[in-house]
Design an enzyme around this catalytic site. Structure first.
Site, PDB file in Angstrom:
ATOM      1  N   ASP A   1     -61.512  13.418  38.555  1.00  0.00           N
ATOM      2  CA  ASP A   1     -60.802  14.264  37.595  1.00  0.00           C
ATOM      3  C   ASP A   1     -59.318  13.873  37.455  1.00  0.00           C
ATOM      4  O   ASP A   1     -58.811  13.717  36.336  1.00  0.00           O
ATOM      5  CB  ASP A   1     -60.925  15.720  38.081  1.00  0.00           C
ATOM      6  CG  ASP A   1     -60.143  16.676  37.228  1.00  0.00           C
ATOM      7  OD1 ASP A   1     -60.511  16.821  36.049  1.00  0.00           O
ATOM      8  OD2 ASP A   1     -59.148  17.250  37.716  1.00  0.00           O
ATOM      9  N   LEU A   2     -58.651  13.707  38.578  1.00  0.00           N
ATOM     10  CA  LEU A   2     -57.214  13.412  38.514  1.00  0.00           C
ATOM     11  C   LEU A   2     -56.952  12.065  37.842  1.00  0.00           C
ATOM     12  O   LEU A   2     -56.050  11.927  37.011  1.00  0.00           O
ATOM     13  CB  LEU A   2     -56.611  13.413  39.931  1.00  0.00           C
ATOM     14  CG  LEU A   2     -55.104  13.188  39.974  1.00  0.00           C
ATOM     15  CD1 LEU A   2     -54.356  14.356  39.347  1.00  0.00           C
ATOM     16  CD2 LEU A   2     -54.620  12.968  41.405  1.00  0.00           C
TER      17      LEU A   2
ATOM     18  N   ARG B   1     -58.861  10.535  35.675  1.00  0.00           N
ATOM     19  CA  ARG B   1     -59.185  10.556  34.241  1.00  0.00           C
ATOM     20  C   ARG B   1     -58.191  11.397  33.456  1.00  0.00           C
ATOM     21  O   ARG B   1     -57.843  11.083  32.331  1.00  0.00           O
ATOM     22  CB  ARG B   1     -60.607  11.085  34.022  1.00  0.00           C
ATOM     23  CG  ARG B   1     -61.672  10.060  34.470  1.00  0.00           C
ATOM     24  CD  ARG B   1     -63.082  10.473  34.113  1.00  0.00           C
ATOM     25  NE  ARG B   1     -63.342  11.833  34.555  1.00  0.00           N
ATOM     26  CZ  ARG B   1     -63.425  12.883  33.757  1.00  0.00           C
ATOM     27  NH1 ARG B   1     -63.318  12.735  32.461  1.00  0.00           N
ATOM     28  NH2 ARG B   1     -63.645  14.088  34.241  1.00  0.00           N
TER      29      ARG B   1
ATOM     30  N   LYS C   1     -51.885  15.221  47.241  1.00  0.00           N
ATOM     31  CA  LYS C   1     -51.933  16.467  47.999  1.00  0.00           C
ATOM     32  C   LYS C   1     -53.389  16.922  48.116  1.00  0.00           C
ATOM     33  O   LYS C   1     -54.184  16.518  47.266  1.00  0.00           O
ATOM     34  CB  LYS C   1     -51.055  17.516  47.343  1.00  0.00           C
ATOM     35  CG  LYS C   1     -51.738  18.293  46.209  1.00  0.00           C
ATOM     36  CD  LYS C   1     -50.952  19.516  45.832  1.00  0.00           C
ATOM     37  CE  LYS C   1     -51.842  20.508  45.124  1.00  0.00           C
ATOM     38  NZ  LYS C   1     -51.233  21.662  44.557  1.00  0.00           N
TER      39      LYS C   1
ATOM     40  N   HIS D   1     -46.086  16.084  42.325  1.00  0.00           N
ATOM     41  CA  HIS D   1     -45.767  15.737  40.940  1.00  0.00           C
ATOM     42  C   HIS D   1     -44.642  16.609  40.359  1.00  0.00           C
ATOM     43  O   HIS D   1     -44.033  16.247  39.373  1.00  0.00           O
ATOM     44  CB  HIS D   1     -47.014  15.736  40.052  1.00  0.00           C
ATOM     45  CG  HIS D   1     -47.574  17.086  39.789  1.00  0.00           C
ATOM     46  ND1 HIS D   1     -48.420  17.725  40.652  1.00  0.00           N
ATOM     47  CD2 HIS D   1     -47.393  17.930  38.762  1.00  0.00           C
ATOM     48  CE1 HIS D   1     -48.737  18.900  40.161  1.00  0.00           C
ATOM     49  NE2 HIS D   1     -48.129  19.051  39.014  1.00  0.00           N
TER      50      HIS D   1
ATOM     51  N   HIS E   1     -44.953  22.396  46.293  1.00  0.00           N
ATOM     52  CA  HIS E   1     -44.182  22.444  45.042  1.00  0.00           C
ATOM     53  C   HIS E   1     -42.984  23.406  45.088  1.00  0.00           C
ATOM     54  O   HIS E   1     -41.861  23.039  44.772  1.00  0.00           O
ATOM     55  CB  HIS E   1     -45.077  22.861  43.867  1.00  0.00           C
ATOM     56  CG  HIS E   1     -46.319  22.036  43.734  1.00  0.00           C
ATOM     57  ND1 HIS E   1     -46.313  20.672  43.853  1.00  0.00           N
ATOM     58  CD2 HIS E   1     -47.594  22.391  43.482  1.00  0.00           C
ATOM     59  CE1 HIS E   1     -47.551  20.217  43.677  1.00  0.00           C
ATOM     60  NE2 HIS E   1     -48.346  21.244  43.466  1.00  0.00           N
TER      61      HIS E   1
ATOM     62  N   LYS F   1     -52.282  32.694  40.184  1.00  0.00           N
ATOM     63  CA  LYS F   1     -53.269  32.258  39.200  1.00  0.00           C
ATOM     64  C   LYS F   1     -53.684  33.444  38.340  1.00  0.00           C
ATOM     65  O   LYS F   1     -53.512  34.593  38.731  1.00  0.00           O
ATOM     66  CB  LYS F   1     -54.497  31.698  39.918  1.00  0.00           C
ATOM     67  CG  LYS F   1     -54.211  30.359  40.602  1.00  0.00           C
ATOM     68  CD  LYS F   1     -55.490  29.695  41.034  1.00  0.00           C
ATOM     69  CE  LYS F   1     -55.214  28.329  41.617  1.00  0.00           C
ATOM     70  NZ  LYS F   1     -54.742  27.359  40.629  1.00  0.00           N
TER      71      LYS F   1
HETATM   72  P1  NAP Z   1     -62.785  14.422  42.164  1.00  0.00           P
HETATM   73  O1  NAP Z   1     -62.853  14.725  40.704  1.00  0.00           O
HETATM   74  O2  NAP Z   1     -63.790  15.048  43.062  1.00  0.00           O
HETATM   75  O3  NAP Z   1     -62.880  12.841  42.309  1.00  0.00           O
HETATM   76  C1  NAP Z   1     -63.045  12.215  43.550  1.00  0.00           C
HETATM   77  C2  NAP Z   1     -63.117  10.708  43.351  1.00  0.00           C
HETATM   78  O4  NAP Z   1     -63.310  10.113  44.625  1.00  0.00           O
HETATM   79  C3  NAP Z   1     -64.236  10.256  42.468  1.00  0.00           C
HETATM   80  O5  NAP Z   1     -63.824   9.119  41.736  1.00  0.00           O
HETATM   81  C4  NAP Z   1     -65.313   9.849  43.467  1.00  0.00           C
HETATM   82  O6  NAP Z   1     -66.141   8.908  42.855  1.00  0.00           O
HETATM   83  C5  NAP Z   1     -64.448   9.243  44.563  1.00  0.00           C
HETATM   84  N1  NAP Z   1     -65.063   9.267  45.885  1.00  0.00           N
HETATM   85  C6  NAP Z   1     -65.664  10.295  46.510  1.00  0.00           C
HETATM   86  N2  NAP Z   1     -66.106   9.925  47.721  1.00  0.00           N
HETATM   87  C7  NAP Z   1     -65.789   8.620  47.869  1.00  0.00           C
HETATM   88  C8  NAP Z   1     -65.988   7.661  48.883  1.00  0.00           C
HETATM   89  N3  NAP Z   1     -66.626   7.960  50.027  1.00  0.00           N
HETATM   90  N4  NAP Z   1     -65.520   6.418  48.696  1.00  0.00           N
HETATM   91  C9  NAP Z   1     -64.878   6.081  47.545  1.00  0.00           C
HETATM   92  N5  NAP Z   1     -64.667   6.949  46.544  1.00  0.00           N
HETATM   93  C10 NAP Z   1     -65.126   8.201  46.699  1.00  0.00           C
HETATM   94  O7  NAP Z   1     -61.365  14.762  42.772  1.00  0.00           O
HETATM   95  P2  NAP Z   1     -59.961  14.831  42.010  1.00  0.00           P
HETATM   96  O8  NAP Z   1     -59.818  16.182  41.407  1.00  0.00           O
HETATM   97  O9  NAP Z   1     -59.820  13.648  41.128  1.00  0.00           O
HETATM   98  O10 NAP Z   1     -58.931  14.775  43.233  1.00  0.00           O
HETATM   99  C11 NAP Z   1     -58.630  13.576  43.913  1.00  0.00           C
HETATM  100  C12 NAP Z   1     -57.504  13.868  44.916  1.00  0.00           C
HETATM  101  O11 NAP Z   1     -56.359  14.291  44.198  1.00  0.00           O
HETATM  102  C13 NAP Z   1     -57.809  14.986  45.912  1.00  0.00           C
HETATM  103  O12 NAP Z   1     -57.162  14.710  47.125  1.00  0.00           O
HETATM  104  C14 NAP Z   1     -57.171  16.207  45.273  1.00  0.00           C
HETATM  105  O13 NAP Z   1     -56.826  17.175  46.223  1.00  0.00           O
HETATM  106  C15 NAP Z   1     -55.948  15.571  44.655  1.00  0.00           C
HETATM  107  N6  NAP Z   1     -55.401  16.322  43.527  1.00  0.00           N
HETATM  108  C16 NAP Z   1     -56.145  16.543  42.413  1.00  0.00           C
HETATM  109  C17 NAP Z   1     -55.594  17.228  41.352  1.00  0.00           C
HETATM  110  C18 NAP Z   1     -56.364  17.459  40.081  1.00  0.00           C
HETATM  111  O14 NAP Z   1     -55.777  18.010  39.161  1.00  0.00           O
HETATM  112  N7  NAP Z   1     -57.599  17.047  39.979  1.00  0.00           N
HETATM  113  C19 NAP Z   1     -54.269  17.705  41.430  1.00  0.00           C
HETATM  114  C20 NAP Z   1     -53.536  17.455  42.582  1.00  0.00           C
HETATM  115  C21 NAP Z   1     -54.104  16.763  43.621  1.00  0.00           C
HETATM  116  P3  NAP Z   1     -67.623   8.570  43.388  1.00  0.00           P
HETATM  117  O15 NAP Z   1     -68.351   9.858  43.521  1.00  0.00           O
HETATM  118  O16 NAP Z   1     -68.154   7.639  42.362  1.00  0.00           O
HETATM  119  O17 NAP Z   1     -67.417   7.887  44.676  1.00  0.00           O
END
Ligand code: NAP
Length: 481
Positions: free
Chosen positions: A21-22, A24, A148, A178, A240, A330
């Site tokens: 998600d982050l 993309r 984070k 951020h 933050h 929230k």
């Molecule tokens: P997400 O949507 O669940 O994406 C996780 C990513 O990690 C996917 O690309 C997944 O792809 C990959 N992944 C999972 N297990 C893996 C493994 N064993 N080896 C390699 N890749 C793996 O999570 P997200 O929301 O993008 O968040 C990512 C990080 O950013 C987290 O630490 C989150 O706390 C932080 N964050 C996110 C946001 C936000 O807005 N989304 C904001 C602040 C911080 P596959 O399943 O194909 O492996």
């Protein structure tokens, strides 16, 4: 006025979690925007890495779809998108396994800046760092970017710092918050330290109090399990809001160099008084269906706060006696992030009782419509005698600098800083630990007392108790419109 763009060096950037998600929503659209603006040079390479076994072309199609979904159509320029996608490669890697790393290593080019963005669950950070190091994919000049949450308490943050330190030096670790990449936050530094106007007044002699508000309209947004084990204190305050507080309260650093800035922020965190019961209010939105936190989080017995308001004190010469009120939540009335610095009354009014004095307030808006305004008293125009009125000297950046100004999103700026090797807007390990050291006993206190959060209406400004926190001090929160 168009923002000046200075291209960065050519680089190889690997995004672990590139299908997530982050990546993309923020990272890849941000990189495209920097490419479109000419900041990313030809010859740079971006490699996506995740477990999904997809060919490079499918990854490129996924990125195209993400750009179309998360950018406005004015930004989508066909030939720029095509050349951006050309830059992308993909490798299938399970961060916990052994496959794929050699392939990744072979994609890295000598003499390039190498950066590795860990956009995956924190439980994977250590394993990725270890493999990058052990397989020689990262060198002494490489950087890692860590998302984070950085730990969930002091112990876990320390352990994570220690793990990363086994493989990388502190000057290679970019802990992202951020909020620090926001234009207004940096402007706060400029306003404070590039003008003589405010700094002489920037202390408890002239500032009555400071309010920091980060209100969101969304609920837990599909992250119920994570959020319920975290809550507003860990998810928002420890990072933050604490960072914003530091930037407001810190002493002038001797330069804008990373360690000079971070040393001063650290001193603020260390000067925070422990917070006592009665100085904070925790809340939980309670409505119907998904608008009920207990449903939204998937935990019918949850005592986790989706809102917190608190009064903080900084024990140093500059701030003794000036409270800092923070609130974040929230499912609130609207999406607002702002800092409001409220000045004290002039010592004597020469305009008489009929002229009600209103506080001078400097408002730093992070969201929506980044900018600042300063509320000042002026004479009401016209012949009606000396009547005073408070008005806003408003400075919206878009207006002040021309509506075509392209303000980069926080993620874009921060990723470019990683490539440039500038850590000023990233958190140092000891800062993160100090923030947890302050937060932990507060959480332990309410867990021990089994405090129940106070319910609040979804779409409101938070629980009654939060209003009382200010009222009992003879102050009020700024309105959330
Ligand atoms: P997400 O949507 O669940 O994406 C996780 C990513 O990690 C996917 O690309 C997944 O792809 C990959 N992944 C999972 N297990 C893996 C493994 N064993 N080896 C390699 N890749 C793996 O999570 P997200 O929301 O993008 O968040 C990512 C990080 O950013 C987290 O630490 C989150 O706390 C932080 N964050 C996110 C946001 C936000 O807005 N989304 C904001 C602040 C911080 P596959 O399943 O194909 O492996």
């Amino acid at each position: 006025m168009v923002a000046r763009v200075i291209p960065v060096e050519k680089f190889d950037l690997v995004i672990f979690g590139a299908t997530g998600d982050l990546a993309r929503r923020k990272i890849l659209p941000g990189l495209y925007r920097r490419w479109k603006e000419g900041q990313i040079p030809k010859g740079a390479k971006i490699v996506g890495a995740a477990r999904s076994d997809i060919p490079r072309d499918d990854f490129r199609s996924m990125v195209r779809a993400a750009l179309e979904e998360f950018l406005n159509h004015k930004e989508l320029v066909d030939d720029k998108i095509a050349s951006f996608l050309e830059m992308l490669d993909y490798v299938t890697i399970d961060a916990k396994g052994d496959d794929g790393w050699d392939m990744l290593g072979s994609m890295m080019r000598p003499e390039m800046v190498r950066a590795f963005y860990f956009s995956v669950a924190p439980s994977l950070f250590g394993g990725i760092a270890k493999r990058l190091h052990q397989r020689g994919i990262a060198d002494r000049n490489s950087r890692i970017v860590v998302e984070k949450p950085f730990g969930k308490d002091l112990m876990t943050a320390r352990a994570l710092n220690a793990t990363l330190a086994e493989y990388f030096h502190e000057d290679q670790i970019y802990r992202i918050d951020h909020y620090l990449g926001k234009e207004t936050v940096q402007n706060l530094m400029a306003v404070r330290f590039a003008n003589i106007l405010f700094e002489p007044l920037w202390n408890s002699q002239f500032i009555d109090h400071v309010q920091i508000t980060v209100a969101e309209t969304v609920g837990v947004d599909g992250r119920g399990e994570y959020y319920d084990s975290s809550g507003a204190m860990r998810d928002m305050v420890q990072n933050h809001l604490m960072q914003l507080l530091c930037l407001i309260a810190m002493e002038p650093p001797h330069s804008f160099e990373p360690d000079a800035m971070r040393d001063e922020k650290l001193k603020v965190i260390r000067a925070l008084d422990p917070i006592k019961p009665g100085e904070y209010v925790r809340g939980q939105y309670r409505g119907r269906g998904e608008e009920d936190y207990l449903v939204d989080s998937g935990n019918p017995d949850s005592r986790t706060e989706s809102f917190i308001a608190m009064k903080m004190h900084i024990s140093n010469w500059r701030w003794k006696g000036t409270p800092f009120y923070l609130r974040t939540g929230k499912r609130m009335k609207s999406r607002v992030s702002e800092i409001a610095v409220t000045f004290k009354e002039p010592p004597h009014s020469i305009f008489g009782e009929s002229n009600q004095w209103r506080e001078n307030v400097l408002v730093i808006r992070l969201q929506p419509d980044e900018g600042m305004d300063l509320r000042v008293m002026i004479k009401e125009p016209g012949p009606g005698g000396m009547r005073l009125k408070d008005v806003a000297l408003d400075m919206s950046f878009a207006e002040a600098l021309g509506n075509d100004l392209d303000i980069p999103d926080a993620y874009e700026r921060l990723i470019m800083d990683v490539i440039r090797g500038n850590q000023t807007l990233f958190m140092r390990g000891d800062e993160v630990e100090a923030a947890w050291a302050w937060v932990d006993p507060v959480i332990e206190g309410w867990e021990l007392r089994e405090d129940q959060p106070e319910p609040y209406e979804p779409g409101s400004t938070g629980p009654e108790g939060a209003l009382m926190l200010m009222h009992k001090d003879g102050r009020r929160w700024r309105e959330i419109r």
